[in-house]
Design an enzyme around this catalytic site. Structure first.
Site, mmCIF file in Angstrom:
data_model
loop_
_atom_site.group_PDB
_atom_site.id
_atom_site.type_symbol
_atom_site.label_atom_id
_atom_site.label_comp_id
_atom_site.label_asym_id
_atom_site.label_seq_id
_atom_site.Cartn_x
_atom_site.Cartn_y
_atom_site.Cartn_z
ATOM 1 C CE LYS A 9 -3.762 -2.459 2.301
ATOM 2 N NZ LYS A 9 -4.663 -2.533 3.485
ATOM 3 C CE1 TYR A 49 -9.249 -2.729 0.607
ATOM 4 C CE2 TYR A 49 -8.392 -0.731 -0.385
ATOM 5 C CZ TYR A 49 -8.203 -1.875 0.367
ATOM 6 O OH TYR A 49 -6.961 -2.156 0.890
ATOM 7 C CG PHE A 57 -13.408 1.783 7.369
ATOM 8 C CD1 PHE A 57 -12.921 1.152 6.223
ATOM 9 C CD2 PHE A 57 -14.092 1.013 8.306
ATOM 10 C CE1 PHE A 57 -13.116 -0.204 6.008
ATOM 11 C CE2 PHE A 57 -14.294 -0.351 8.094
ATOM 12 C CZ PHE A 57 -13.806 -0.961 6.948
ATOM 13 N NE ARG A 85 -6.508 -12.465 4.381
ATOM 14 C CZ ARG A 85 -7.165 -11.312 4.516
ATOM 15 N NH1 ARG A 85 -6.981 -10.312 3.647
ATOM 16 N NH2 ARG A 85 -8.013 -11.124 5.507
ATOM 17 C CB THR A 91 -7.402 -6.633 9.463
ATOM 18 O OG1 THR A 91 -7.830 -7.688 8.607
ATOM 19 C CG2 THR A 91 -7.760 -5.296 8.850
ATOM 20 N NE ARG A 102 -2.195 -5.996 6.999
ATOM 21 C CZ ARG A 102 -3.335 -6.487 6.533
ATOM 22 N NH1 ARG A 102 -3.994 -7.424 7.213
ATOM 23 N NH2 ARG A 102 -3.821 -6.058 5.383
ATOM 24 C CG HIS A 115 -4.986 -6.182 -0.498
ATOM 25 N ND1 HIS A 115 -6.188 -6.315 0.156
ATOM 26 C CD2 HIS A 115 -5.094 -6.916 -1.637
ATOM 27 C CE1 HIS A 115 -6.992 -7.086 -0.565
ATOM 28 N NE2 HIS A 115 -6.346 -7.465 -1.662
HETATM 29 P P1 ABT Z 1 -6.941 -5.494 3.056
HETATM 30 O O1 ABT Z 1 -5.815 -6.379 2.726
HETATM 31 O O2 ABT Z 1 -6.599 -4.037 2.898
HETATM 32 O O3 ABT Z 1 -8.208 -5.866 2.348
HETATM 33 O O4 ABT Z 1 -7.140 -5.718 4.598
HETATM 34 P P2 ABT Z 1 -7.804 -6.987 5.267
HETATM 35 O O5 ABT Z 1 -8.394 -7.893 4.248
HETATM 36 O O6 ABT Z 1 -6.836 -7.577 6.218
HETATM 37 O O7 ABT Z 1 -8.948 -6.303 6.100
HETATM 38 P P3 ABT Z 1 -10.285 -5.691 5.599
HETATM 39 B B1 ABT Z 1 -11.453 -5.997 6.606
HETATM 40 O O8 ABT Z 1 -10.584 -6.121 4.197
HETATM 41 O O9 ABT Z 1 -10.001 -4.148 5.642
HETATM 42 C C1 ABT Z 1 -9.891 -3.378 4.465
HETATM 43 C C2 ABT Z 1 -9.226 -2.058 4.778
HETATM 44 O O10 ABT Z 1 -10.038 -1.309 5.635
HETATM 45 C C3 ABT Z 1 -9.284 -0.847 6.715
HETATM 46 N N1 ABT Z 1 -10.118 -0.862 7.893
HETATM 47 C C4 ABT Z 1 -10.772 -1.995 8.231
HETATM 48 C C5 ABT Z 1 -10.203 0.291 8.658
HETATM 49 O O11 ABT Z 1 -9.591 1.308 8.333
HETATM 50 N N2 ABT Z 1 -10.979 0.265 9.786
HETATM 51 C C6 ABT Z 1 -11.648 -0.865 10.168
HETATM 52 O O12 ABT Z 1 -12.345 -0.850 11.184
HETATM 53 C C7 ABT Z 1 -11.548 -2.064 9.354
HETATM 54 C C8 ABT Z 1 -12.267 -3.326 9.706
HETATM 55 C C9 ABT Z 1 -8.129 -1.784 6.865
HETATM 56 C C10 ABT Z 1 -7.877 -2.213 5.468
HETATM 57 N N3 ABT Z 1 -6.928 -1.344 4.900
HETATM 58 N N4 ABT Z 1 -6.329 -0.516 4.590
HETATM 59 N N5 ABT Z 1 -5.648 0.268 4.136
HETATM 60 MG MG MG Z 2 -9.594 -7.352 2.663
#
Ligand code: ABT
Ligand code: MG
Length: 147
Positions: A9, A49, A57, A85, A91, A102, A115
């Site tokens: 990212k 997304y 968010f 993953r 996350t 991470r 990601h």
């Molecule tokens: P990605 O790999 O970015 O898709 O992250 P991951 O699959 O681990 O987690 P998800 B749930 O898909 O989150 C997508 C992006 O949204 C952000 N996020 C998520 C927030 O900012 N606040 C939140 O409460 C949650 C649940 C984190 C991820 N990324 N960025 N940038």
């Molecule tokens: Mg995701």
């Protein structure tokens, strides 16, 4: 052979972490099928997304992911979708285990460095968003040949 979409990212690119992240996938034994540095349009970010469209968010997420170039990659190998993953970690970096990307390199859930596709369906969808069929390299590695 199984393939997944992985993306460093904008925070990871800015923090000079591309090499570190690529290296972990190489060392694990996976094969890089495609890679490019690209700045996402708002439309591409919203498509990527789209599952989060209704989340509070979403606006911040799109503005973050379009804020600078990302390093888009396709990695290939046995079980790579799930393994990616696991290499990436939870996350929320505060819950990500040490040893994961991470866990080692990130602090903030909104800027979590990398990601990885979360299922075979996501992998297929996301690879198609970022790469054309002819950009996906199909090759075998033979390390002994080069040393
Ligand atoms: P990605 O790999 O970015 O898709 O992250 P991951 O699959 O681990 O987690 P998800 B749930 O898909 O989150 C997508 C992006 O949204 C952000 N996020 C998520 C927030 O900012 N606040 C939140 O409460 C949650 C649940 C984190 C991820 N990324 N960025 N940038
Ligand atoms: Mg995701």
């Amino acid at each position: 052979m199984e393939r997944t979409y992985v993306m460093v990212k904008p925070d990871g690119v800015q923090r000079n972490l591309i090499g570190n992240i690529v290296s972990r996938f190489e060392q694990k034994g996976y094969t890089l099928a495609a890679a490019k540095l690209v700045t996402l349009s708002k439309e591409t970010a919203e498509t990527h997304y789209s599952e989060h469209r209704e989340r509070p968010f979403f606006g911040e997420l799109v503005s973050f992911i379009t804020s600078g170039p990302v390093f888009a990659m396709v990695w290939e190998g046995e079980g790579v979708i799930k393994a990616a993953r696991q290499l990436i970690g939870a996350t929320n970096p505060s819950e990500a285990a040490p040893g994961t990307i991470r866990g080692d390199l990130a602090v903030n859930v909104g800027m979590n460095v990398v990601h990885g596709s979360d299922s075979p369906e996501s992998a297929e969808r996301e690879i198609a968003i970022f790469f054309k069929e002819e950009e996906l390299n199909d090759y075998q590695k033979d390390s002994n040949k080069w040393v």
